[in-house]
Design an enzyme around this catalytic site. Structure first.
Site, PDB file in Angstrom:
ATOM      1  CG  ASP A 126      -2.086   0.909   1.096  1.00 35.92           C
ATOM      2  OD1 ASP A 126      -2.314   1.430  -0.017  1.00 35.92           O
ATOM      3  OD2 ASP A 126      -2.778   1.132   2.100  1.00 35.92           O
ATOM      4  CG  ASN A 149      -7.440  -2.724  -5.592  1.00 33.16           C
ATOM      5  OD1 ASN A 149      -6.450  -3.440  -5.399  1.00 33.16           O
ATOM      6  ND2 ASN A 149      -7.783  -1.769  -4.728  1.00 33.16           N
TER       7      ASN A 149
HETATM    8  C1  FPP Z   1      -2.004  -0.130  -3.381  1.00 30.41           C
HETATM    9  O1  FPP Z   1      -1.494   1.197  -3.273  1.00 30.41           O
HETATM   10  C2  FPP Z   1      -1.369  -0.788  -4.527  1.00 30.41           C
HETATM   11  C3  FPP Z   1      -2.066  -1.360  -5.565  1.00 30.41           C
HETATM   12  C4  FPP Z   1      -3.519  -1.373  -5.664  1.00 30.41           C
HETATM   13  C5  FPP Z   1      -1.332  -1.970  -6.705  1.00 30.41           C
HETATM   14  C6  FPP Z   1      -0.155  -2.821  -6.348  1.00 30.41           C
HETATM   15  C7  FPP Z   1       0.590  -3.082  -7.570  1.00 30.41           C
HETATM   16  C8  FPP Z   1       1.914  -3.091  -7.674  1.00 30.41           C
HETATM   17  C9  FPP Z   1       2.858  -2.977  -6.525  1.00 30.41           C
HETATM   18  C10 FPP Z   1       2.463  -3.215  -9.040  1.00 30.41           C
HETATM   19  C11 FPP Z   1       3.225  -4.438  -9.315  1.00 30.41           C
HETATM   20  C12 FPP Z   1       2.515  -5.713  -9.138  1.00 30.41           C
HETATM   21  C13 FPP Z   1       2.511  -6.726 -10.040  1.00 30.41           C
HETATM   22  C14 FPP Z   1       2.017  -8.057  -9.621  1.00 30.41           C
HETATM   23  C15 FPP Z   1       2.969  -6.562 -11.434  1.00 30.41           C
HETATM   24  P1  FPP Z   1      -2.517   2.418  -3.462  1.00 30.41           P
HETATM   25  O2  FPP Z   1      -2.613   2.704  -4.917  1.00 30.41           O
HETATM   26  O3  FPP Z   1      -3.806   2.085  -2.781  1.00 30.41           O
HETATM   27  O4  FPP Z   1      -1.768   3.591  -2.728  1.00 30.41           O
HETATM   28  P2  FPP Z   1      -2.442   4.786  -1.884  1.00 30.41           P
HETATM   29  O5  FPP Z   1      -3.082   4.155  -0.678  1.00 30.41           O
HETATM   30  O6  FPP Z   1      -1.275   5.655  -1.531  1.00 30.41           O
HETATM   31  O7  FPP Z   1      -3.423   5.482  -2.787  1.00 30.41           O
END
Ligand code: FPP
Length: 232
Positions: free
Chosen positions: A2, A50
């Site tokens: 996250d 998501n």
């Molecule tokens: C959550 O952070 C992250 C995600 C929903 C995506 C995770 C994906 C990756 C790390 C990319 C690589 C993965 C693969 C398997 C290719 P957020 O977007 O909710 O962050 P925030 O809370 O700061 O908005």
């Protein structure tokens, strides 16, 4: 994993820039865990919830998944990583599904470390799909309700082949489980860090492991019982 969005925002960049940086952090984490001798690493890449993000972000994430599947798998295979995907992958487009299947087939016999990538995954989804499997078996006459115990139920879950996680790490400062491995984390040790996922590195991971090493895992017993010899 996250904190990608906040990491990008702090740099006045689009959220997808944060996800790209998150992929770099994931690569470093997989390599370090494999070096440390971790047997199984499970990462939460995309939750069932998501899909509700803005369409443009979902679409950039899908592009990133496809790119990662095309570019990263060969190196992971060279490093002996067995890749598995857990979750309802039927929701992904055909190109992504095909690459996931290919990656699993290519790496299935690798012994260094299992990396489970949870995509379109939710702990409740997992419990429901297991219940459905068992109900269908019961209807077909292959299972009696009384045969369902914890082991039988766990064998129908997405991580049936992996042991329960010892350590759960959540980055980004939120202190919640957000529908991750609900069943499997009954006795898992939790570690929450404010570090945003793209900044997660070898040092942060080591800190989490050192913290874990200081925990006393009692599994319902008392401290005194744990100190007694096994045969007592
Ligand atoms: C959550 O952070 C992250 C995600 C929903 C995506 C995770 C994906 C990756 C790390 C990319 C690589 C993965 C693969 C398997 C290719 P957020 O977007 O909710 O962050 P925030 O809370 O700061 O908005």
């Amino acid at each position: 994993m996250d904190g990608n969005g906040r990491w990008a925002k702090a740099r006045n960049r689009p959220r997808s820039f944060g996800h790209q940086a998150g992929l770099n952090a994931l690569r470093v984490t997989i390599e370090h865990c494999a070096r440390l001798g971790v047997e199984t690493l499970t990462v939460f890449a995309f939750s069932s919830e998501n899909w509700n993000r803005p369409a443009s972000e979902v679409s950039r994430l899908m592009e990133l998944f496809l790119k990662a599947l095309s570019k990263e798998v060969a190196e992971l295979h060279r490093n002996g990583i067995c890749i598995r995907f857990i979750g309802d992958i039927s929701a992904f487009n055909a190109a992504i599904r095909e690459k996931m299947t290919e990656a699993e087939a290519l790496t299935r016999d690798n012994q260094q470390m299992v990396t489970n990538v949870a995509v379109n995954y939710g702990g409740r989804w997992d419990i429901i799909q297991a219940a459905r499997q068992l109900a269908e078996l019961a209807i077909d006459g292959g299972l009696q309700p009384g045969d369902i115990d914890e082991d039988r139920f766990a064998s129908a879950l997405a991580l049936a082949d992996s042991t329960d996680p010892d350590l759960f790490i959540r980055t980004g400062g939120e202190i919640r489980i957000s529908n991750f491995l609900l069943w499997q984390s009954a006795y898992t040790e939790f570690y929450f860090t404010p570090v945003l996922w793209p900044d997660f590195d070898v040092e942060t991971l080591n800190q989490a492991i050192v913290d874990y090493q200081g925990r006393e895992r009692r599994f319902g017993k008392t401290s005194t019982q744990l100190q007694e010899p096994a045969h007592a």
